[in-house]
Design an enzyme around this catalytic site. Sequence first.
Site: not given
Length: 737
Positions: A206-210
């Site tokens: 997951p890269c939601q807050s990347f």
Amino acid sequence: MATFNFYLDKTDRKGFAPIHLRINCNSKQVKVSTKEKIRPEEFDKETQSVIDTAERAIEINHYLGYLRDRAEELFNNSLKKKYTDDEIKDKLTDFVNAYKEGHDINIVKKPNIPNGEAFTFVDLFAGAGGFSEGFLQAGSNNKYFEFLLANDINDNSELTHLVRYNYQLGLDAEFLCQDITEPDFLDNLLAKLKGKQVDVVCGGPPCQSFSLAGKRKKFDKKDDLFAHYLEVIKVLQPKYFVMENVKGILTKERGKIKELILTEINSIVDINEVPKLSAFVNALKKANPEDNFILDCLVKRIEMEQFTDAKAEVEKENYIRTVDSRFKKLTPNIVDYRTSKTDTRISTIRHGFNLLIRNKEWEKLKRDIIREKDFCNIDNDAFVDTFTQFLTHLDSQEIIDKIQQAFKELKVEKKFRKQCEDIIHALKIYVLNIDDCLSIIKTFCNKRQVTELQKIIEEIRLYRIEAPFVANSSNYGVPQNRERVLFIGCRKDQKFISEIPATVTEEEKVSVFEALYDLDFIGNDEEAHHYQLIDISKQYNGTANKMKGLLKTRSIEGKPLAKKGKTFAEWSRSGRLNGRFTNTTNPFYVRNAEALDNNQKDYAVLHNHKTSKQGEDVIKRLDIILKEGDYKNAQEKLNKCGLASNKRNYNVLKPESQSPTVMTIPDDYIHYNTPRALTVREMARLQSFDDSFVFQGKRSTGGNNRKSELPQYTLVGNAVPPLLARAVAMEILKNIK
């Protein structure tokens, strides 16, 4: 009204008595053997159960209770209202035989290993196992995939994996239930792989807050997952890797995140080529004597890529110590002795080096704080800014920025400014990826050297990737419009793959009706454990021919066929593993790991097909939306009837087309023929999971439990559709060397 009870038959020579189920209904009696035996003194007639002190009491009592439930379901929840004696016996005997096959020890033939070449794969962030399922279905030109290991942080992912791949399919595939960000993750991964070569790594970190340049906005557990995924790639160096993500990653921060991901992938180096690049940079020192320190730093940074884990940490520490040593020598030239001991700016620089040297320890601390922050649900409150600021200040880039500011405020004499600038430059190199380091090296090259460097760059980059590929699952035989981004990294010694060819055309796509029609025999608050015959002519009356016309005979990947083949529903029932796993046992369900240990297995013909208990008002609301065909169109009528809802959206499934993206909440969808939400099995069909794939544990959960639990609906909704994964695996098999 039917009654159900267990009784013991005559004892055998060894003193064991068979247990039978007796069903009485309308003065008629049916007896079914459970194929279990116990000693008569171990059976309590009053409680209809085995006494606690008996061997296997927990397992047998669970089995008897489950068999009674199936008998009651047959009489109380079936569309069919009349059964012959033999029909009842046959249906219950199916459950009995499945149970016995799963519990008896049998001598089986050696697993059917295909003739051909096996390639290995590892599934990270595996969830339910959509990638794993698709890769095991694939086979091309006598090539196939062997499953080595899956990883996820959730217990129910592990349970679902164990049941499907170890117990049911009889594979030796390992499962590593651990957070990929933990310090010993790579060590544990390598220990479980036992030195086996990994050809392909797949997964969807997951890269939601990347975010860019280390300036993370939320500091949650998902922050560093992409970076840690690439660390695994650097260590395993597979021939191909596949990274799946949401389509929004392409436009996040105006496309800069996508470019950063590509840059990070391009920064994975072939360690065998590192000495060549180091030698090239060292050679530049002759023409750039004033910049020898920076060039030395670039060499050290490049050579760090040869190491992993403990050795890499030592090299990082040595790098900072080297820069720190240069600052110590410079200090007497820029400030007097007293200032060097008391000045805040000097202390900031000096202590900044200490923080960077202890980076590994601070990273552990950050990880623990983030874990506790998530556990306490710190978000959208008065605490979150404090946590964010503290964690931000521990970031290496932030520490370097403060050191740079301290140097600026010192107002150093002109003759020493370059030395100060070199120290700052060296610190910035420390946090750069290889791609950015290569850009700096170019600034020291003449035209001829740039050409030479370009050749070295082509050789040192381990993976080739030009751009991510957007894949719509419906193009691969999945009855769902689910767009996902695939980053496919191709090792430089392998054929380049830039896209995954569609297996069906727009006109050939699988419809929702094809996927779900044969499961449409269940009502509100019901559960089914066996299939029932669907009469489309009766169910759809005037539109029966139109609905029948939606059914097509297809190949395994969804291509319509004039002869042979199966419907999508038939493929789902029979399975898409192509008979590769000859010793496969019957599918079963368990509540949790403890139930698995105690052999409390629920065997059935059909699993995960249970509807939610919905109130009368909810059913009326869904019925109005279903008849209007759209939630927005139904708003006026819902308001008039006093049935308006705060729910943002309902998706009414259209039988003739594909479903929208399947998410994790079943109430978001309304069945195309009945005012109800979908069952886990129906959502799994829309994802293209075989019916033999049983989702374990709780059906659903809510509130804060969603942070720690991964129920069946979440397992399904978060999964990669197996038929999409199969298409990816097929393309890799066609090209892999």
